[in-house]
Design an enzyme around this catalytic site. Structure first.
Site, PDB file in Angstrom:
ATOM      1  N   ASP A 194       0.861  -1.186   0.000  1.00 38.81           N
ATOM      2  CA  ASP A 194       0.000   0.000   0.000  1.00 38.81           C
ATOM      3  C   ASP A 194       0.894   1.232   0.000  1.00 38.81           C
ATOM      4  O   ASP A 194       2.118   1.115  -0.174  1.00 38.81           O
ATOM      5  CB  ASP A 194      -0.960  -0.017   1.211  1.00 38.81           C
ATOM      6  N   HIS A 264      -2.684   3.670  -4.624  1.00 42.58           N
ATOM      7  CA  HIS A 264      -2.118   3.139  -3.375  1.00 42.58           C
ATOM      8  C   HIS A 264      -0.664   2.684  -3.563  1.00 42.58           C
ATOM      9  O   HIS A 264      -0.252   1.669  -2.997  1.00 42.58           O
ATOM     10  CB  HIS A 264      -2.978   1.976  -2.856  1.00 42.58           C
ATOM     11  N   GLU A 331      -9.728   2.984  -5.136  1.00 46.92           N
ATOM     12  CA  GLU A 331      -9.383   4.353  -4.743  1.00 46.92           C
ATOM     13  C   GLU A 331      -8.206   4.938  -5.525  1.00 46.92           C
ATOM     14  O   GLU A 331      -7.301   5.533  -4.938  1.00 46.92           O
ATOM     15  CB  GLU A 331      -9.060   4.386  -3.241  1.00 46.92           C
TER      16      GLU A 331
END
Ligand code: ACM
Length: 540
Positions: A194, A264, A331
């Protein structure tokens, strides 16, 4: 009246046969079996009790049971590869082609039989035996006589662990896998990368862990928190990964690794700034949490980046024997692509209408790498936005409507909608230490409607199962991880295993009394929020 008569008959039978009152032992199995018929009497375990199986493949299940009884109840049992003998616990794989993971458990005073539809079924039968054992050492280990017929409602029963925000050593990862096994869960989703770190050794790109597994410091307390300039890091070597996979395998759990792209990716960009749309700006692994519209965390569509993706996903496929590879895809902050002239030129040259289509281009690329290795790709539900091929599995983390859309479009789908199954949400508003979001009470997890409304039978059959997730922004320690997961994992396990008609909240709450004793036996931390806020007095 009938109950009194039955009890009297059972006591009389116990007296006649010389068995003591253990037959009235409280049966408290989580997840609730499909069918359970109690009978009078008990089966006693003692030092001469042997777990037997002719089938080599079942010896790991036999050893699991003998280790459990030895470690937690102090009664060593023998394991032998022989035919049934009187007084033993017999494990049989019927290989009958019926529901995978299904089993029958027959306990009589003179023996126990676990008959699985397959090897996993035998393992789940063993888990039910464990659930019937006393919850304290020093108590005579007896099993109540009964017959159980059981099989799972869903084929996918998963738990996720984010090891990027905070790192957990393999010893805890194995413990976590054991907790899954004890709940008949069968997939472990390992979120390995991440913005804050890259946590898996890549032989093809050693810099990823040399540089990207470490961040400069740590933010303590709730966001924006207090900065602590203490370097924080950790990663898993190939050897450790193999150890975890083998451990999970013995527990009939498939490990699904996740490398999250194309967003990410701050830890990747800290290692390779040239992979970003702003290569001349300084990069480092994130110190805080969020989607990062402020810091660039998105991969640029360049030949070097696609080579990188080919290398790491190929290595991942070779390292993990399971069928499934998770590509993330959630995202992705599209502003970085919108603001990049080079990216816009790439989109034009490849006839990509917008940034959603570019996101799909990335996912499609990785899917071809993974498919060439004979594996199947999974991604978070955003990957549907720009279109994705049908054999891609969708993991629905936002509203259930996205899961409904996924199955309507013909995708196999795992339901893990955050409002019902993110265990990093505090269980009650009194638990500020778990983080700012929530609450997600126990009952809400138990009553999570896994199959969304409005689907045809065919679409509903594409709902593969459900998963609990543990994101660890505010979970820096193993005790907090356990505190966040228990008891909600037990509620999810019953929800995803037991048929709807067998689910009963009041009965589940009653069974939780015993389940808390099991957590104590395992040495696991847990939350008692439900019992604190509902005036339910616990026994101890
Ligand atoms: C997610 O929670 N961003 C998958």
């Amino acid at each position: 009246m009938l109950r009194t008569l039955l009890m009297a008959a059972s006591i009389a039978l116990s007296v006649l046969t010389g068995w003591s009152q253990e037959s009235s032992q409280n049966v408290s199995v989580i997840p609730e079996p499909v069918q359970l018929v109690q009978k009078p009497g008990t089966f006693r375990l003692h030092r001469e009790t042997t777990i037997v199986s002719l089938d080599r493949e079942l010896l790991s299940s036999a050893r699991y049971l003998s280790d459990y009884v030895n470690n937690y109840l102090g009664c060593p049992l023998k394991v032998e590869q022989i035919e049934n003998e009187p007084g033993s616990i017999v494990l049989v794989n019927k290989k009958n082609g019926e529901v995978p993971g299904g089993y029958q458990l027959i306990i009589n005073p003179d023996g126990v039989e676990v008959q699985g539809n397959d090897a996993a079924g035998v393992f789940y039968g063993v888990q039910t035996v464990i659930q019937l054992l006393p919850t304290r050492a020093g108590v005579l280990p007896v099993l109540p006589a009964l017959e159980i017929t059981d099989y799972p409602r869903f084929a996918y029963r998963g738990m996720h662990l984010d090891v990027a925000r905070h790192f957990f050593p393999t010893s805890f990862v194995k413990k976590y896998i054991d907790y899954l096994a004890l709940h008949k869960m069968n997939y472990f989703h390992w979120h390995l990368t991440d913005d804050q770190a890259w946590r898996i050794e890549m032989k093809c790109r050693p810099e990823l862990t040399a540089k990207g597994s470490m961040r400069e410091g740590e933010i303590e307390g709730l966001y924006p928190g207090t900065y602590k300039p203490l370097p924080y890091g950790g990663y898993y070597t190939h050897e450790e990964v193999k150890e975890v996979i083998a451990y999970a395998n013995e527990r009939h759990i498939t490990v699904i690794p996740e490398i999250d792209i194309p967003g990410h990716c701050m830890a990747v960009l800290a290692t390779y700034p040239q992979f970003s749309t702003t290569p001349n700006e300084p990069k480092k692994a994130a110190l805080t949490w969020g989607i990062f519209n402020k810091f660039n965390n998105v991969l640029a569509p360049t030949p070097e980046v696609f080579d990188f993706l080919c290398d790491v996903f190929s290595e991942l496929c070779d390292l993990f024997p399971g069928q499934y590879i998770h590509v993330g895809g959630d995202e992705c902050a599209k502003r970085w692509w919108q603001e990049s002239k080079a990216t816009q030129r790439f989109m034009k040259a490849h006839a990509l209408a917008d940034e959603k289509a570019l996101q799909s281009y990335f996912i499609d690329y990785v899917q071809r790498v993974v498919n060439a290795k004979g594996k199947t790709l999974i991604g978070w539900d955003e990957i549907l936005e720009g279109g994705v091929s049908k054999d891609c599995i969708i993991m629905n983390w936002r509203k259930p409507t996205y899961g409904a859309k996924a199955v309507q479009a013909g995708h196999r789908t795992v339901m893990t909608c955050s409002a019902w199954s993110y265990f990093n949400l505090k269980e009650s508003n009194t638990q500020a230490e778990i983080g700012p979001r929530g609450p997600l009470p126990l009952e809400k997890v138990y009553t999570y409607q896994i199959v969304p409304d409005g689907l045809t039978a065919e679409q509903a059959s594409l709902v593969w199962g459900a998963q609990g997730c543990l994101w660890t922004e505010y979970v820096p320690t193993t005790w907090k991880a356990e505190f966040a997961v228990f008891p909600r994992l037990s509620a999810l396990a019953e929800n995803v295993w037991s048929p709807v008609r067998k689910k009963n909240w009041e009965n589940f709450v009653r069974k939780m009394e015993t389940q808390f004793e099991r957590y104590d036996l395992w040495g696991a931390r847990y939350s008692e929020a439900y019992f604190r806020t509902h005036d339910v007095v616990r026994k101890r």
